[in-house]
Design a protein around this motif. Structure first.
Motif, mmCIF file in Angstrom:
data_model
loop_
_atom_site.group_PDB
_atom_site.id
_atom_site.type_symbol
_atom_site.label_atom_id
_atom_site.label_comp_id
_atom_site.label_asym_id
_atom_site.label_seq_id
_atom_site.Cartn_x
_atom_site.Cartn_y
_atom_site.Cartn_z
ATOM 1 N N LYS A 136 43.946 47.652 39.981
ATOM 2 C CA LYS A 136 43.668 46.289 39.494
ATOM 3 C C LYS A 136 44.743 45.830 38.514
ATOM 4 O O LYS A 136 45.138 44.669 38.517
ATOM 5 N N GLN A 138 47.880 46.770 38.558
ATOM 6 C CA GLN A 138 49.052 46.457 39.376
ATOM 7 C C GLN A 138 48.907 45.078 40.006
ATOM 8 O O GLN A 138 49.845 44.282 40.002
ATOM 9 N N ARG A 139 47.745 44.807 40.543
ATOM 10 C CA ARG A 139 47.498 43.503 41.179
ATOM 11 C C ARG A 139 47.598 42.394 40.150
ATOM 12 O O ARG A 139 48.170 41.321 40.427
ATOM 13 N N ARG A 140 47.070 42.612 38.931
ATOM 14 C CA ARG A 140 47.151 41.617 37.868
ATOM 15 C C ARG A 140 48.610 41.322 37.525
ATOM 16 O O ARG A 140 49.014 40.173 37.399
ATOM 17 N N GLN A 142 51.222 41.758 39.418
ATOM 18 C CA GLN A 142 51.835 41.080 40.550
ATOM 19 C C GLN A 142 51.489 39.590 40.545
ATOM 20 O O GLN A 142 52.371 38.729 40.738
#
Length: 151
Positions: A136, A138-140, A142
């Motif tokens: 999560k 990493q996704r944030r 990105q």
């Protein structure tokens, strides 16, 4: 299916299962011996403890034809050369209670598994949460990067 031994591939699923099954009796006997040796009790003391557990539970006997376990039968259970002599599940359970050990760990390892106690389950859950948080995060990062690039 052929009645006698057959040549099997070393790499297929049936071969892996046959190898695991072939090592089961020897693996369980070795685990039982380690449990007894690590208990701090002599073999006669383990037999006495097992018979005491049977008395307290009022459960069925540990071997055919007798309510209580003899030292001779117990020695056959532990002897590596006696391939056919193993306790039933009740006998194995009573052995685990008497020694405070778990020979089932070896059984699980034959199938590429392991047993977790309560602390191990908590550690596993914590690691799963950590991995979810990492994904999560990493996704944030990105999404933030993408939003900054659009400006």
């Amino acid at each position: 299916m052929p009645a006698g031994p057959v040549q099997m591939s070393l790499f297929d699923e049936r071969s892996r299962q046959a190898l695991a099954a072939g090592g089961f009796v020897a693996g369980m006997k070795a685990a039982m011996r380690r449990a007894v040796e690590g208990s701090g009790l002599s073999r006669p003391q383990v037999v006495d403890a097992m018979n005491d557990i049977v008395r307290l539970t009022g459960g069925k006997g540990l071997c055919k034809g007798s309510k209580f376990l003899s030292l001779d039968t117990f020695e056959k259970w532990l002897a590596s050369e006696e391939r056919g002599q193993l306790p039933d599940l009740w006998g194995l359970h009573v052995l685990m209670l008497a020694t405070g050990k778990t020979p089932l760990e070896v059984w699980a390892q034959l199938f590429d598994c392991s047993l977790l106690d309560a602390e191990g389950r908590k550690k596993l859950e914590l690691m799963e949460l950590e991995l979810e948080l990492d994904a999560k995060s990493q996704r944030r990062r990105q999404l933030r990067r993408e939003l900054r690039e659009k400006k």
